[in-house]
Design a protein around this motif. Structure first.
Motif, mmCIF file in Angstrom:
data_model
loop_
_atom_site.group_PDB
_atom_site.id
_atom_site.type_symbol
_atom_site.label_atom_id
_atom_site.label_comp_id
_atom_site.label_asym_id
_atom_site.label_seq_id
_atom_site.Cartn_x
_atom_site.Cartn_y
_atom_site.Cartn_z
ATOM 1 N N LYS A 1 0.799 -1.231 0.000
ATOM 2 C CA LYS A 1 0.000 0.000 0.000
ATOM 3 C C LYS A 1 0.828 1.276 0.000
ATOM 4 N N ASP A 2 2.060 1.210 -0.488
ATOM 5 C CA ASP A 2 2.908 2.402 -0.519
ATOM 6 C C ASP A 2 3.835 2.286 -1.723
ATOM 7 N N PRO A 3 3.824 3.257 -2.630
ATOM 8 C CA PRO A 3 4.618 3.167 -3.856
ATOM 9 C C PRO A 3 6.108 2.987 -3.631
ATOM 10 N N GLU A 4 6.687 3.790 -2.737
ATOM 11 C CA GLU A 4 8.131 3.703 -2.545
ATOM 12 C C GLU A 4 8.537 2.362 -1.936
ATOM 13 N N ARG A 5 7.792 1.941 -0.920
ATOM 14 C CA ARG A 5 8.112 0.656 -0.298
ATOM 15 C C ARG A 5 7.896 -0.488 -1.275
ATOM 16 N N THR A 6 6.903 -0.363 -2.140
ATOM 17 C CA THR A 6 6.666 -1.394 -3.151
ATOM 18 C C THR A 6 7.822 -1.462 -4.132
ATOM 19 N N ARG A 7 8.313 -0.309 -4.555
ATOM 20 C CA ARG A 7 9.447 -0.278 -5.486
ATOM 21 C C ARG A 7 10.686 -0.877 -4.840
ATOM 22 N N GLU A 8 10.917 -0.572 -3.561
ATOM 23 C CA GLU A 8 12.069 -1.137 -2.859
ATOM 24 C C GLU A 8 11.935 -2.655 -2.737
ATOM 25 N N ALA A 9 10.727 -3.103 -2.397
ATOM 26 C CA ALA A 9 10.495 -4.541 -2.261
ATOM 27 C C ALA A 9 10.642 -5.238 -3.608
ATOM 28 N N PHE A 10 10.165 -4.590 -4.667
ATOM 29 C CA PHE A 10 10.269 -5.192 -6.000
ATOM 30 C C PHE A 10 11.724 -5.272 -6.450
ATOM 31 N N SER A 11 12.522 -4.275 -6.081
ATOM 32 C CA SER A 11 13.950 -4.310 -6.385
ATOM 33 C C SER A 11 14.623 -5.480 -5.664
ATOM 34 N N ASP A 12 14.263 -5.655 -4.377
ATOM 35 C CA ASP A 12 14.798 -6.794 -3.625
ATOM 36 C C ASP A 12 14.355 -8.109 -4.249
ATOM 37 N N PHE A 13 13.119 -8.128 -4.690
ATOM 38 C CA PHE A 13 12.573 -9.331 -5.323
ATOM 39 C C PHE A 13 13.357 -9.682 -6.586
ATOM 40 N N SER A 14 13.667 -8.691 -7.402
ATOM 41 C CA SER A 14 14.420 -8.926 -8.638
ATOM 42 C C SER A 14 15.802 -9.501 -8.331
ATOM 43 N N GLU A 15 16.452 -8.958 -7.304
ATOM 44 C CA GLU A 15 17.766 -9.474 -6.910
ATOM 45 C C GLU A 15 17.659 -10.896 -6.371
ATOM 46 N N LEU A 16 16.567 -11.155 -5.655
ATOM 47 C CA LEU A 16 16.364 -12.488 -5.094
ATOM 48 C C LEU A 16 16.145 -13.524 -6.189
ATOM 49 N N LEU A 17 15.477 -13.115 -7.260
ATOM 50 C CA LEU A 17 15.280 -14.037 -8.381
ATOM 51 C C LEU A 17 16.622 -14.474 -8.961
ATOM 52 N N VAL A 18 17.518 -13.528 -9.166
ATOM 53 C CA VAL A 18 18.841 -13.846 -9.721
ATOM 54 C C VAL A 18 19.577 -14.819 -8.807
#
Length: 204
Positions: free
Chosen positions: A46-63
């Motif tokens: 429910k927060d754009p900035e926190r979502t972007r940060e989490a999505f960035s972490d998610f992308s790194e986690l996928l790798v």
């Protein structure tokens, strides 16, 4: 995305992994599934900035974790589990600062998804309903997102919310669906109670 397109995407991701091109596999996966995964995480945080940060972490986690993926489920199912669990962890941390956040960048990232949104989803009624949903817990909100927003079958919802990527037996799947149906009914009762508290029942 049509079933054939999804199947082709899944095959391409898997083939890139087989060739050892993990970076290419992740890039392909995010190109195909990134928008919906971003929206899933956004529905929890429910927060754009926190979502972007989490999505960035998610992308790194996928790798990092993709090479160990055993392909006992589709990539999409596994990625949804990873994204959801990571979003829950970010949600548990809570807002760390009170700095005003611009929503422009986040809006651009989900612009494609929003352009496909049905008109009724943007109505005042939907906004009021969303305000009620935001008062539910993360798990309850995710269940509503999968069942109502994405209109998944109960079997698909059960697989998405499974605690692991291990395949379920038909009996386990039926049992899990029964539990989810009961949880869904309780959520509807809770939403009705919230609507009555806010005097919104007549508009929902």
């Amino acid at each position: 995305m049509q079933p054939r397109e999804r199947e082709a995407l899944e095959q391409l991701i898997r083939e890139l992994c087989r060739q050892g091109d993990v970076g290419g596999a992740v890039e392909t996966a995010l190109a195909g599934y990134g928008t919906e995964l971003l929206r899933l995480m956004g529905s929890i945080l429910k927060d754009p900035e926190r979502t972007r940060e989490a999505f960035s972490d998610f992308s790194e986690l996928l790798v990092k974790d993709l090479p160990a993926f055993r392909w006992q489920s589709s990539f999409r199912t596994w990625a949804y589990q990873v994204a959801r669990h990571l979003a829950y962890r970010h949600s548990a941390v809570g807002a760390a600062r009170e700095i005003p956040v611009t929503r422009d960048a986040f809006a651009q990232e989900v612009q494609a998804a929003r352009s496909q949104t049905q008109p009724w989803l943007q109505s005042a009624v939907k906004e009021r309903f969303r305000s009620l949903r935001s008062r539910l817990g993360p798990y309850e909100q995710t269940l509503l997102t999968l069942r109502l927003d994405r209109r998944l079958s109960w079997e698909a919802v059960a697989r998405e919310l499974a605690p692991s990527s291990e395949p379920m037996t038909p009996e386990e799947l039926r049992r899990r669906v029964a539990v989810l149906r009961q949880q869904f009914q309780r959520i509807k009762v809770r939403l009705r109670e919230l609507a009555e508290e806010e005097h919104l029942l007549s508009t929902l």
